[in-house]
Scaffold this active site. Structure first.
Site, PDB file in Angstrom:
ATOM      1  CE  LYS A 263      -4.041  -1.894   2.572  1.00 39.57           C
ATOM      2  NZ  LYS A 263      -4.918  -1.571   1.477  1.00 39.57           N
ATOM      3  NE  ARG A 337     -10.658  -9.815  -2.179  1.00 40.99           N
ATOM      4  CZ  ARG A 337     -11.240  -9.145  -2.963  1.00 40.99           C
ATOM      5  NH1 ARG A 337     -11.498  -9.144  -4.214  1.00 40.99           N
ATOM      6  NH2 ARG A 337     -11.288  -7.464  -2.839  1.00 40.99           N
TER       7      ARG A 337
HETATM    8  N1  BES Z   1      -8.132  -3.871   4.309  1.00 35.89           N
HETATM    9  C1  BES Z   1      -8.194  -3.457   2.826  1.00 35.89           C
HETATM   10  C2  BES Z   1      -9.550  -2.746   2.688  1.00 35.89           C
HETATM   11  C3  BES Z   1      -9.580  -1.385   3.265  1.00 35.89           C
HETATM   12  C4  BES Z   1      -9.199  -0.343   2.744  1.00 35.89           C
HETATM   13  C5  BES Z   1     -10.605  -1.248   4.549  1.00 35.89           C
HETATM   14  C6  BES Z   1      -9.538   0.889   3.257  1.00 35.89           C
HETATM   15  C7  BES Z   1     -10.751   0.015   5.177  1.00 35.89           C
HETATM   16  C8  BES Z   1     -10.084   1.140   4.370  1.00 35.89           C
HETATM   17  C9  BES Z   1      -8.177  -4.645   1.995  1.00 35.89           C
HETATM   18  O1  BES Z   1      -7.501  -5.770   2.386  1.00 35.89           O
HETATM   19  C10 BES Z   1      -7.493  -4.163   0.895  1.00 35.89           C
HETATM   20  O2  BES Z   1      -6.561  -3.889   0.475  1.00 35.89           O
HETATM   21  N2  BES Z   1      -8.660  -4.144  -0.289  1.00 35.89           N
HETATM   22  C11 BES Z   1      -8.232  -4.021  -1.773  1.00 35.89           C
HETATM   23  C12 BES Z   1      -8.562  -4.634  -2.420  1.00 35.89           C
HETATM   24  C13 BES Z   1      -8.080  -4.421  -3.978  1.00 35.89           C
HETATM   25  C14 BES Z   1      -6.573  -4.806  -4.089  1.00 35.89           C
HETATM   26  C15 BES Z   1      -8.945  -5.439  -4.893  1.00 35.89           C
HETATM   27  C16 BES Z   1      -8.773  -2.498  -1.804  1.00 35.89           C
HETATM   28  O3  BES Z   1      -9.821  -2.038  -1.394  1.00 35.89           O
HETATM   29  O4  BES Z   1      -7.980  -1.786  -2.401  1.00 35.89           O
HETATM   30 MG    MG Z   2      -5.369  -5.636   1.691  1.00 36.87          MG
END
Ligand code: BES
Ligand code: MG
Ligand code: ZN
Length: 482
Positions: A263, A337
Site C-alpha cells: 500500500k 477474502r
Molecule cells: N483492508 C483493505 C480494505 C480497506 C481499505 C479497508 C480501506 C478499510 C479502508 C483490504 O485488504 C484491501 O486492501 N483491499 C483492496 C482490494 C483490491 C486490491 C482489490 C482495496 O480495497 O483496495
Molecule cells: Mg489488503
C-alpha cells in the site's frame, strides 16, 4: 462504571446532576413538566439555542433533591432514536468537560427503543481508549456513576443495554490497539482470556495444523510475516442446548501492509484496524452468556499479519484453498477474502443454519457508501434484512449491495479456478462479495463489509479509528433469526 436503577419519585433522587433532554421549543422528553418551567424563559430568549446541541445548566432546582439540572437541546421533534443517542453522548461530553464523572437520568416519558437509545448514548459515548496514555490525570473524566430513574421496572433493560454496549466497547479496544501490541498471537490470547470470563469455549488452529488440513489460502497471507497466523475458534452453547447454530466469521488482519502489492504509506497506518471483522465477532461472542442468547454460536476468526518479505506470496502465485478451489493471487492486498475463504470452508464442520461474516474488506465500500454506512450482501434475503433491521435498531446503518451473476466472470483466472481480484476496477465491494460466495454459497449466508468502521473520524457516539460496528447489528440480526 457503577449503575443504580431507582424507582422512587424523581424529586427525591439525589445526585450531582440530572440530565434532561428537551426539543428546541422546550418540551421535555424525559423529565417532569415542572422542571420545564425553569427552561421556558431561556427558550423564549433563545439562550437554549435553536437547534441540536444547545444547553442550559440550572442550579438547585426547587423541589428536587438533585443539585443541578442540565438541559440538552435535541433540536426538532425526535424522528430517529439515533438523535437521542447523539444527544446523551454529546450531553455527557459537555458534563465531563465541567468536571463531572456522574449523571442522573430519568427514562420516564421515553418509549422502549427511545429509552434504550438514551442509555446507549451514555454507555457508548463515554468510551475512551486510554490504556497507552501515561498521564492519567490529564485525561477527560470517565463516567463512573449513572443513576437511572424510572417509574417502571427498567432494571433488565438497563442491564441488557449495558451488556451489549460493553461488547461494542470491547471491540473498539481491539481496533485501537496498535499492531505491535495486537498481533495474531495476542489476539488469540485475548480470546482465551475472555473465554472463561465471558462463558464460551476457546481453541485455536496453529499453522502446522492448518497446513496439514490444506488451508493454503489463509497460509498464503501469513507466510510473509514473522508472526504466525491463527484460526481462532470460539463456541458458545446456551444452557439447555439449542436446535440452531449460527457461525460468525470475522477477518482479523492485525496489520495489512498490502504484502508485496504494498500500500502507499498514506493508506497504511489505518490498517491496524484491519482486524475489525474479528473484533466484531469477539464483541458478539463476549455478550452471549450475559444476554442468555438461546442458540449455539460458533465464532471463527482467521488472524494473520499481511507483510512483504522474501517469503511473501508473489502476485501471480497460485494456492489451493481448503475447499480444493485453486486461487490465483493477482494482488496480495486483496488478502481478507483469502483468509475468509478457508475460514468459511472450515465453518462447514459445524453444520451452521446461518453464516454471517464481518470484514473490513474493500476500500471500494467507502467509495460506494461513504464513511458511515456498511454494505451487506448475501444469498438469503431474510438474513440480509435481519442485519439491516438490526442495524436500524441500534443506529448502525447497513445497505444491501447486489451479488450480480454477471460480474462473476470478472474473477476469471487464466491458470486457476478463480482470481482473487476483479479484472476491472469498478464494483470492488461486489466482486469481493462474489469471491466469498464461491466459498459460502452452500450456506444461508450474509457478508458484511465494514471497511467504513476504520475510517470513522469520531462523532458523539463513536471514537475515531474504530466504531465497533456490527456487534449490535449482528446480535440484533441473530435475535431476529432465532
Ligand atoms: N483492508 C483493505 C480494505 C480497506 C481499505 C479497508 C480501506 C478499510 C479502508 C483490504 O485488504 C484491501 O486492501 N483491499 C483492496 C482490494 C483490491 C486490491 C482489490 C482495496 O480495497 O483496495
Ligand atoms: Mg489488503
Ligand atoms: Zn485487508
Amino acid at each position: 462504571m457503577n449503575i443504580d436503577v431507582v424507582k422512587e419519585d424523581l424529586t427525591g433522587v439525589a445526585g450531582r446532576c440530572l440530565l434532561v433532554l428537551a426539543t428546541k421549543d422546550g418540551t421535555l422528553l424525559n423529565g417532569p413538566a415542572q422542571l420545564g418551567e425553569h427552561l421556558k424563559p431561556l427558550v423564549e430568549s433563545e439562550e437554549f439555542g435553536k437547534s441540536f446541541g444547545g444547553t442550559y445548566y440550572h442550579l438547585n432546582p426547587t423541589g428536587f433533591a438533585v443539585q443541578r439540572v442540565f438541559f440538552f437541546n435535541v433540536g426538532e421533534k425526535i424522528e430517529k432514536d439515533h438523535q437521542l443517542r447523539r444527544a446523551t453522548a454529546s450531553a455527557w461530553k459537555s458534563l465531563r468537560g465541567k468536571g463531572f464523572s456522574e449523571v442522573v437520568i430519568s427514562l420516564d416519558g421515553l418509549e422502549g427503543s427511545a429509552a434504550k437509545a438514551v442509555l446507549e448514548g451514555l454507555f457508548l459515548g463515554s468510551y475512551q481508549y486510554t490504556a497507552l496514555k501515561s498521564d492519567k490525570d490529564k485525561l477527560p473524566k470517565t463516567l463512573d456513576q449513572v443513576t437511572v430513574h424510572a417509574s417502571e421496572d427498567v432494571a433488565e433493560l438497563v442491564r441488557q443495554t449495558k451488556a451489549l454496549c460493553d461488547g461494542t466497547n470491547r471491540a473498539r479496544d481491539l481496533y485501537q490497539m496498535p499492531a505491535n501490541l495486537l498481533n495474531p498471537t495476542k489476539l488469540a490470547d485475548t480470546a482465551k482470556a475472555w473465554a472463561e470470563d465471558r462463558g464460551f469455549v476457546f481453541s485455536v488452529l496453529e499453522e502446522d495444523t492448518m497446513r496439514d488440513m490444506g488451508m493454503g489460502s489463509l497460509l498464503s497471507v501469513s507466510q510473509g510475516s514473522e508472526e504466525p497466523g491463527k484460526l481462532i475458534i470460539m463456541e458458545y452453547e446456551p444452557e439447555g442446548g439449542s436446535d440452531k447454530t449460527f457461525a460468525l466469521v470475522g477477518k482479523a488482519v492485525t496489520f495489512d501492509s498490502g504484502g508485496l502489492s504494498l500500500k502507499p504509506s498514506n493508506a497504511m497506518a489505518e490498517m491496524k484496524g484491519d482486524m475489525g471483522g474479528g473484533a466484531t465477532v469477539f464483541g458478539i461472542m463476549s455478550v452471549l452468556r450475559d444476554l442468555k442468547f438461546p442458540h449455539r454460536v460458533v465464532g471463527l476468526v482467521p488472524s494473520v499479519e499481511n507483510m512483504p518479505s522474501g517469503k511473501a506470496t508473489r502476485p501471480s502465485d497460485v494456492v489451493t484453498s481448503l475447499s480444493g478451489v485453486t486461487i490465483e493471487i493477482n494482488n496480495t492486498d486483496a488478502e481478507g477474502r483469502l483468509i475468509l475463504a478457508d475460514a468459511l470452508t472450515y465453518a462447514k464442520n459445524y453444520n451452521p443454519d446461518y453464516v454471517i461474516d464481518f470484514a473490513t474488506l474493500t476500500g471500494a465500500c467507502l467509495v460506494a457508501l461513504g464513511p458511515k454506512i456498511c454494505a451487506v450482501m448475501g444469498n438469503h434475503p431474510e438474513l440480509v434484512q435481519a442485519i439491516i433491521d438490526g442495524g436500524q435498531e441500534y443506529g448502525e446503518p447497513f445497505w444491501e449491495l447486489p451479488l450480480v451473476e454477471e460480474y462473476k466472470e470478472l474473477l476469471k483466472s487464466q491458470v486457476a479456478d478463480i482470481s482473487n481480484i476483479s479484472s476491472v476496477r469498478w464494483g470492488g465491494t461486489i466482486t469481493a462479495g462474489l469471491f466469498l460466495e464461491r466459498f459460502a454459497g452452500d450456506f444461508q449466508w450474509a457478508h458484511c463489509d465494514i471497511a467504513a468502521a476504520i475510517f470513522e473520524k469520531g462523532d458523539e457516539v463513536n471514537p475515531a479509528g474504530g466504531t465497533g460496528i456490527g456487534v449490535r447489528a449482528g446480535y440484533g440480526a441473530m435475535l431476529r433469526m432465532s
